[in-house]
Write a protein that holds these residues in place. Sequence first.
Motif, mmCIF file in Angstrom:
data_model
loop_
_atom_site.group_PDB
_atom_site.id
_atom_site.type_symbol
_atom_site.label_atom_id
_atom_site.label_comp_id
_atom_site.label_asym_id
_atom_site.label_seq_id
_atom_site.Cartn_x
_atom_site.Cartn_y
_atom_site.Cartn_z
ATOM 1 N N PRO A 43 11.168 58.650 -22.153
ATOM 2 C CA PRO A 43 10.844 59.466 -23.135
ATOM 3 C C PRO A 43 10.817 58.684 -24.468
ATOM 4 O O PRO A 43 11.910 59.081 -25.324
ATOM 5 N N LEU A 44 10.229 57.729 -25.008
ATOM 6 C CA LEU A 44 10.611 56.644 -25.874
ATOM 7 C C LEU A 44 9.280 56.336 -26.499
ATOM 8 O O LEU A 44 8.211 55.837 -25.770
ATOM 9 N N THR A 45 8.998 56.510 -27.986
ATOM 10 C CA THR A 45 7.739 56.142 -28.365
ATOM 11 C C THR A 45 8.097 55.011 -29.685
ATOM 12 O O THR A 45 8.866 55.176 -30.277
ATOM 13 N N LEU A 46 7.202 53.846 -29.645
ATOM 14 C CA LEU A 46 7.589 52.973 -30.662
ATOM 15 C C LEU A 46 6.916 53.124 -31.826
ATOM 16 O O LEU A 46 5.494 53.635 -31.793
ATOM 17 N N ALA A 47 7.383 53.120 -33.030
ATOM 18 C CA ALA A 47 6.536 53.019 -34.259
ATOM 19 C C ALA A 47 7.253 51.975 -35.257
ATOM 20 O O ALA A 47 8.306 51.344 -34.902
ATOM 21 N N VAL A 61 16.162 45.195 -33.333
ATOM 22 C CA VAL A 61 16.974 46.291 -33.447
ATOM 23 C C VAL A 61 17.336 47.361 -32.309
ATOM 24 O O VAL A 61 18.219 47.190 -31.452
ATOM 25 N N LEU A 62 15.834 47.546 -31.870
ATOM 26 C CA LEU A 62 15.924 48.540 -30.807
ATOM 27 C C LEU A 62 16.244 47.820 -29.389
ATOM 28 O O LEU A 62 16.921 48.210 -28.497
ATOM 29 N N PRO A 71 13.988 44.808 -19.244
ATOM 30 C CA PRO A 71 12.624 44.160 -19.366
ATOM 31 C C PRO A 71 12.029 44.453 -20.841
ATOM 32 O O PRO A 71 11.391 43.828 -21.221
ATOM 33 N N LEU A 72 12.167 45.809 -21.178
ATOM 34 C CA LEU A 72 11.560 46.293 -22.510
ATOM 35 C C LEU A 72 12.615 45.473 -23.358
ATOM 36 O O LEU A 72 11.759 45.015 -24.572
ATOM 37 N N ALA A 73 13.562 45.572 -23.408
ATOM 38 C CA ALA A 73 14.514 45.015 -24.381
ATOM 39 C C ALA A 73 14.171 43.507 -24.655
ATOM 40 O O ALA A 73 14.138 43.054 -25.701
#
Length: 477
Positions: A443-447, A290-291, A301-303
């Motif tokens: 400024p993004l953190t994954l959980a 989803v993210l 690249p992250l996507a």
Amino acid sequence: MGRTVVVLGGGISGLAASYHLSRAPSPPKVVLVEGSERLGGWIRSARGPDGAIFELGPRGIRPAGALGARTLLMVSELGLDSEVLPVRGDHPASKNRFLYVDGALHPLPSGFRGLFCRSPPFSKPLFWAGLRELTMPRGKDPDESVHSFAQRRLGPEVASLAMDSLCRGVFAGNSRELSIRSCFPSLFQAEQTHRSVLLGLLLGAGRSPQPDSALIRQARAERWSQWSLRGGLETLPQALNAHLTSRGVSVLRGQPVCGLSLQAEGCWKVSLGDSSLEADHVISAVPASVLSKLLPPEAAPLAHTLSTIHAVSVAVVNLQYRGACLPVQGFGHLVPSSEDPVILGIVYDSVAFPEQDGSPSGLRVTVMLGGSWLQTLEARGCVLSQELFQQVAEKAVATQLGLKEPPSHCLVHLHKNCIPQYKLGHWQKLESATQYLAAQKLPLTLAGASYDGVAVNDCIESGRQAAARVLGTEPNI
Ligand SMILES: Cc1cc2nc3c(=O)[nH]c(=O)nc-3n(C[C@H](O)[C@H](O)[C@H](O)COP(=O)(O)OP(=O)(O)OC[C@H]3O[C@@H](n4cnc5c(N)ncnc54)[C@H](O)[C@@H]3O)c2cc1C
């Protein structure tokens, strides 16, 4: 003006992240955004006409280890101690688990003596698999499939019966595709550190500091194997919601996030359809896939990395039978893929948590369906009707448990893409995402369940760690 942290997703991971942010000595402004009208994500409990509780998602939480203890601490902080239903160490649901193989239920050997007896479906006492394991050299690959790891160390029977079933029970997945390093990190680490999994598990990895509370001490003293809450596990997200609201966290429901864009000042614009929010930091607790669709083009690249973390679907069929008796008492049974590609396992809910039965004569069981069968049906675009799942589940209960009468109550839910699959090389995806976030100073953190463990305890821990990183109270790793 203080910082604003927006948390995406009101499942248990997003709720836990918001909880820990809100309890900081000088908390930031926290906004939790949930796309649906209900909080809790896959944690969902329903009540039957007689008051019985039916869990549509998780039904038990393990108290073991530092993570289990931290969850219990949170339960106490939320004032839920009196609601906890423990399964004590001497209870049949703690002691007995079964495999359904060759048309029969087989108890999994338990205790030291169990290792020396021949226990079908295994052709030899498991002692021999243990002896083989102790003498095997350490593996050299940075990752390996669960099946290959188990076959190399414990032999083909343990791999194709026990580990195959375990992967189906925990991940609804295929042991030949799942990663030992990411799905069962303690087994992987034990081999790396001590050359042998058994030695590693016996010697332990050194006890990490654990919190302490009356509830945690009780769980240890009574050797709980798992616990639930009287009104169902959904009581936990409900209590978290009440707590967050009382601490000034804005909890938005029915507001699916539809995009993230980076502003010139380095903060985020979080688009919610008709409106938007500004955030100095975003914690994403929505599934990775989803993210990946919400990220702006600059983060392609992250996507891309996140889009490769897929999840599988599970059909959950809750059944209640009047006046019926199970042939065995235990937590439930798992079914290896070689026996039945459709049924992952059946949980005997009434054995572990009779307090949730409603009327005393109402026996509750839950059938989990999935695996390659469901994936093939989904890939072919077949119509997946509730009747189909109910029919298959009732037939399994009749064949595997001998309950042939029609159920008095039945709930059927197809949970689409509900369990992330940590396939071979999953750790490299996590490394690549972490490196990208650090290098780009996003400024993004994954959980959440997509990354480092799917159990409720893992998800709560991922939320706690995400909050700690944002607050700068733990190293940014
Ligand atoms: C059938 C089943 C049985 C399980 N059994 C157990 C068990 O017995 N014990 C155990 O420990 N674990 C169990 N698990 C695993 C555990 O329940 C899950 O891994 C965990 O609940 C996942 O939590 P999460 O918050 O990471 O994700 P989710 O629960 O998926 O939460 C994500 C949230 O994000 C929201 N969202 C999605 N897109 C958007 C958007 N665009 N904008 C805003 N919000 C959005 C969703 O609506 C959802 O509320 C089970 C899971 C399933 C499916």
